[in-house]
Structure formats: structure tokens, C-alpha cells
Design an enzyme around this catalytic site. Structure first.
Site, PDB file in Angstrom:
ATOM      1  N   GLU A 281       4.923 -19.503   9.682  1.00 14.71           N
ATOM      2  CA  GLU A 281       3.521 -19.407   9.239  1.00 14.71           C
ATOM      3  C   GLU A 281       2.555 -19.609  10.391  1.00 14.71           C
ATOM      4  O   GLU A 281       1.425 -19.120  10.351  1.00 14.71           O
ATOM      5  CB  GLU A 281       3.229 -20.440   8.144  1.00 14.71           C
ATOM      6  CG  GLU A 281       3.473 -19.898   6.752  1.00 14.71           C
ATOM      7  CD  GLU A 281       2.941 -20.787   5.636  1.00 14.71           C
ATOM      8  OE1 GLU A 281       3.104 -20.416   4.486  1.00 14.71           O
ATOM      9  OE2 GLU A 281       2.359 -21.862   5.903  1.00 14.71           O
ATOM     10  N   HIS A 302      31.537 -18.456  10.667  1.00 19.26           N
ATOM     11  CA  HIS A 302      32.452 -17.605   9.903  1.00 19.26           C
ATOM     12  C   HIS A 302      31.680 -16.617   9.032  1.00 19.26           C
ATOM     13  O   HIS A 302      32.227 -16.034   8.106  1.00 19.26           O
ATOM     14  CB  HIS A 302      33.388 -18.484   9.063  1.00 19.26           C
ATOM     15  CG  HIS A 302      34.160 -19.435   9.925  1.00 19.26           C
ATOM     16  ND1 HIS A 302      35.457 -19.199  10.329  1.00 19.26           N
ATOM     17  CD2 HIS A 302      33.797 -20.604  10.514  1.00 19.26           C
ATOM     18  CE1 HIS A 302      35.850 -20.193  11.119  1.00 19.26           C
ATOM     19  NE2 HIS A 302      34.863 -21.054  11.249  1.00 19.26           N
ATOM     20  N   LYS A 416      -0.435 -13.071  -3.440  1.00 19.38           N
ATOM     21  CA  LYS A 416      -1.153 -13.777  -4.515  1.00 19.38           C
ATOM     22  C   LYS A 416      -2.114 -12.830  -5.221  1.00 19.38           C
ATOM     23  O   LYS A 416      -2.165 -12.774  -6.443  1.00 19.38           O
ATOM     24  CB  LYS A 416      -1.947 -14.966  -3.945  1.00 19.38           C
ATOM     25  CG  LYS A 416      -1.089 -16.119  -3.476  1.00 19.38           C
ATOM     26  CD  LYS A 416      -1.971 -17.301  -3.108  1.00 19.38           C
ATOM     27  CE  LYS A 416      -1.185 -18.386  -2.414  1.00 19.38           C
ATOM     28  NZ  LYS A 416      -2.037 -19.410  -1.822  1.00 19.38           N
TER      29      LYS A 416
HETATM   30  O1  PA5 Z   1       1.455 -24.599   5.193  1.00 14.32           O
HETATM   31  C1  PA5 Z   1       0.703 -24.177   4.324  1.00 14.32           C
HETATM   32  O2  PA5 Z   1      -0.529 -24.252   4.431  1.00 14.32           O
HETATM   33  C2  PA5 Z   1       1.252 -23.566   3.052  1.00 14.32           C
HETATM   34  O3  PA5 Z   1       2.617 -23.366   3.124  1.00 14.32           O
HETATM   35  C3  PA5 Z   1       0.938 -24.465   1.874  1.00 14.32           C
HETATM   36  O4  PA5 Z   1       1.509 -25.723   2.100  1.00 14.32           O
HETATM   37  C4  PA5 Z   1       1.471 -23.896   0.574  1.00 14.32           C
HETATM   38  O5  PA5 Z   1       0.958 -22.607   0.378  1.00 14.32           O
HETATM   39  C5  PA5 Z   1       1.085 -24.775  -0.605  1.00 14.32           C
HETATM   40  O6  PA5 Z   1      -0.291 -24.938  -0.661  1.00 14.32           O
HETATM   41  P1  PA5 Z   1      -0.975 -26.079  -1.500  1.00 14.32           P
HETATM   42  O7  PA5 Z   1      -0.569 -27.389  -0.969  1.00 14.32           O
HETATM   43  O8  PA5 Z   1      -2.430 -25.825  -1.357  1.00 14.32           O
HETATM   44  O9  PA5 Z   1      -0.510 -25.916  -2.945  1.00 14.32           O
END
Ligand code: PA5
Length: 428
Positions: A281, A302, A416
Site C-alpha cells: 500500500e 516444495h 469500494k
Molecule cells: O493502511 C490503511 O490505511 C488501510 O489498510 C486501512 O487500515 C484499512 O482500509 C481499514 O481502514 P479503517 O481502519 O478506516 O477501517
């Protein structure tokens, strides 16, 4: 505390690591002059955290331990992976099956599978349980659905007042649907700081409350992170974290755009999942980024071993290994020796594992894969705290070196929007 051994990469380095770019990236991170600088609160978190809240986390964990046989942790992505990674690494992937005096832990809301939720409900059975719902935005669909289900279960079992005592919400200090709901219902709340993004939040209440409920010493975890922060700050470009960042960027520029994180302990599996989210990310944007993958060794030798040894040569490998392991188990001797294994009789499994790592590393280097080794002294709370900080710091530096903003995740919104449209959410 964390050491990086780059000897397994030397053969593949013709020029020099880009120290200047690393220094510039490091300065951006430490001085807060880079893009996304409103999300670098985690850099100083190990020394600059809310001490009053920390005590409340410890108290809430004591309360949950005393009144619950199970804890359901509802969250996804950065609001899920860190806690699971630390619990599995420091306790066990089989933590729930072990005999212990701390509650079982179940992770929900990290997907939308009905089977997964129903299985958790079945596993809880009629035992007492509590829920820690975690969402920084407070609006993420997956955990919101799971929370509705577990909230309803709690309210049916304990009544609204009783349920209130068993629900702990970790979210933004002021905004979002979860904050509104928690305030209205009177749940105890913990804060995800404004300047700490989800994937950098394991050392906030996001990770610390579930981790503490499993009997892990969160003070030691923070101490380890503090020590590693100190190394990063005082050693700068010579720190292990920056060396790692420089090395992976060097190889990415050389076409090795997939990094495999390998470990020789099955308990490390979710730490690798957390690492994949952190790096994926943070760096995968603007059409660039190193693709983070992971293998569990020796089992994956393996399955994926063939590809790593011999497939398309776009791989760099990072191995995490502990200097010491506590568990002691030896290969038994057998008079008949029908399996021909007596040459190993009396040998510790940890010794054999070490040799497997050395052999694999040499084979992969021969096969054209640069291998970086990350050494942890042992698998303990301090070292895991240090490893978390090490990976976060390296990720920030590496992301800036590659030219992206490592602290946003605009790409996550795409699915989303489509899903909301397909589900008929108002406004989509
Ligand atoms: O690292 C990030 O920002 C994302 O992976 C969020 O943690 C994830 O989308 C969950 O978001 P939230 O904590 O707002 O529900």
C-alpha cells in the site's frame, strides 16, 4: 537491535547504492518535509505516545481477560493485520488451541464471507466474549457488517447495558460513524491518532489492545520499538533500516521488481502478511513499486522453490531469521536407521533449520536472486517491537526514494466505489 546482512547481495551490485537519494528520503521522513507528512506520527510514536491511554489499554485488557473467554477483533487491513501478526509470532498460530489463562482471539470483519463469521460464532459457543471493533475511518464496509452482527449477539446475550461493558471501539478521536455510534452507545473508546495511517498503527491502541489481551507485554513491545527508533535516528543512512531500503531500491532499479519475504518459522506468516500490506500500500502507486510477496520456508521450497530458483529473474529475496530459538528438540536416534537419518541423530531442529536457510540462501544466490538477511536476536516482545519499527522506517525511506507518497492509498477506493454502486448505496 535489528541487523541487516547484505553479503548475499554483493555479487549482484555493480555500482553503488544511492546514498544521496537515501539521505534525501531520510531527511524528508525525519524532518516531515515530504508528501504525506501529515501521516508520519508513527516516526516518533515509540517515545511520543499517549501514556494515559496506554494505561487504559492495559486496564481494558485486564477487564477482558477477567470476564471473557474469547475476544472478537473486528477490523481489516491496517486495523487487523498488525495485531494478528504479533499475536501469532509471539504466542503461536495455534494460540487459540493452546491451554492458557487468556481469552481466545478471533479476527472478524476482514472479509465478507458468511462462513467465516458463522464459524467464529460457532467457536465462541456459549462462552463469555467481548468485542474490540477497530476502524480509523469508522466507515469501512467489511468491519461495519461484522460489527453489526457481533453487537447484536452481545446485546442478545447480555442486554444493551451488559453489551456496552464488553464493546471497545478503536477509531478516530472525533470523526466517523463508529465514533458517533460509540459515543451514543457509551462504549469505551481508544484513539487512532490523526497522523498515523492504518498500516503504521500497530503500536497504537489498534494493535496494542488485542495484543495485550493475549498476555503479551506491550511495554516490552514499545521498548523494542524505542530502541530501534534510536538506532534509525542516530545512525541515519548507516542504520540497518536505511541499508535495507537502499538495497531493495537498488535492485528494483535493476529490474528485480518483486521482493519475496522469507522466514523459517510458521509463526511468522502473518508478520509477512502485515509486511506485504505495509509495503504494497505504501509503494504500489503511480505505476511503480516493488511487488511484495512472501514464502514460508522450508514448506514453500516444495512449491515456490522451483520458481525462485529457476523462473523469471525479477526477484529479490529478504530472509528474516532469529539468532536464537528457545524451543529445543532433537532428532532421535534409531538403531535400525532404516530411514538413513542417523547422521542427524541428536541434532537440534533449530540447527538443521539454520543449515536449511544457509543452503537455500546459497542456492538462490547461485540462481540469480540477491538475498538480504534480516537478523533478529530472538523471538521476544522487544525484538518484535524493533522489527515493526525497522520495517516501518525502511518503508518510509524506501517509498520516498522511489518518488511516491508512502502514506496514502488512493487505489483502495476503486473497488469500494464499484461495490457501493452494485449494492445500491445512496449516492453511488
Ligand atoms: O493502511 C490503511 O490505511 C488501510 O489498510 C486501512 O487500515 C484499512 O482500509 C481499514 O481502514 P479503517 O481502519 O478506516 O477501517
Amino acid at each position: 537491535m535489528i541487523r541487516v546482512d547484505l553479503s548475499g547481495t554483493k555479487k549482484f551490485v555493480s555500482g553503488k547504492f544511492d546514498k544521496q537519494a537515501a539521505k534525501a528520503a531520510l531527511d524528508m521522513l525525519v524532518n516531515g518535509t515530504g508528501e504525506g507528512n501529515d501521516f508520519i506520527g508513527w516516526v516518533n510514536l515509540p517515545v511520543n505516545y499517549d501514556k494515559e491511554e496506554f494505561v487504559r489499554i492495559q486496564k481494558a485488557a485486564e477487564k477482558i481477560k477477567a470476564n471473557s473467554k474469547a475476544l472478537v477483533v473486528v477490523g481489516i487491513g491496517g486495523s487487523y493485520l498488525g495485531a494478528r501478526a504479533v499475536v501469532e509470532l509471539l504466542k503461536s498460530p495455534n494460540y487459540n488451541a493452546l491451554s492458557k489463562n487468556t481469552p481466545d482471539i478471533y479476527f472478524a470483519g476482514n472479509g465478507i464471507s458468511a462462513d467465516a463469521v458463522l464459524q467464529i460464532i460457532q467457536m465462541i459457543g456459549d462462552r463469555d466474549f467481548s468485542v474490540n471493533v477497530i476502524s480509523k475511518s469508522g466507515t469501512t464496509t467489511e468491519p461495519a457488517i461484522a460489527f453489526r452482527i457481533f453487537k447484536e449477539l452481545l446485546e442478545k446475550k447480555y442486554g444493551k447495558e451488559g453489551a456496552k461493558e464488553r464493546i471497545f471501539a478503536t477509531t478516530d478521536k472525533a470523526r466517523g460513524a463508529l465514533k458517533t455510534l460509540a459515543t451514543q452507545e457509551g462504549y469505551e473508546t481508544f484513539v487512532v491518532p490523526d497522523d498515523v495511517g492504518g498500516r503504521y498503527s500497530v503500536l497504537t491502541a489498534v494493535g496494542l489492545l488485542p495484543i495485550a489481551c493475549c498476555g503479551i507485554d506491550i511495554e516490552k513491545l514499545m521498548r523494542g520499538a524505542q530502541a530501534e527508533r534510536e538506532c534509525c535516528m542516530s545512525q541515519g543512512v548507516d542504520s540497518a533500516a536505511v541499508q535495507y531500503a537502499m538495497s531493495r531500491q537498488y535492485f528494483a532499479a535493476d529490474g528485480k521488481t518483486v521482493e519475496i519475504l522469507a522466514a523459517y518459522e510458521p509463526a511468522f506468516r502473518f508478520m509477512a502478511e502485515w509486511w506485504k500490506q505495509l509495503y504494497g500500500e505504501s509503494e504500489g502507486k503511480d505505476g511503480i513499486g516493488i511487488f511484495p510477496a512472501s514464502v514460508d520456508l522450508t514448506p514453500d521450497l516444495h512449491s515456490m522453490g522451483q520458481y525462485i530458483q529457476d523462473g523469471r529473474r525479477m526477484l529479490q529475496e529478504t530472509v528474516v531469521f532469529f539468532d536464537e530459538t528457545e524451543a529445543s528438540l532433537q532428532v532421535p536416534s534409531d538403531e535400525a536407521n532404516l530411514d538413513g537419518l542417523n547422521y542427524l541423530a541428536g541434532r537440534e531442529l533449530s540447527y538443521i533449520n539454520q543449515k536449511a536457510m544457509e543452503a537455500t540462501k546459497a542456492a538462490h544466490i547461485d540462481g540469480g536472486v540477491p538475498v538480504t538477511e534480516i537478523r533478529m536476536p530472538k523471538n521476544c516482545a522487544e525484538a518484535v517491537g524493533a522489527l515493526i519499527y525497522f520495517f516501518e522506517f525502511a518503508c518510509g525511506v524506501s517509498g520516498y526514494m522511489s518518488g511516491v507518497n508512502p502514506f496514502n492509498q488512493p487505489g483502495v477506493e476503486a473497488y469500494k466505489k464499484n461495490m457501493f454502486r452494485l449494492l445500491g448505496k445512496p449516492g453511488y
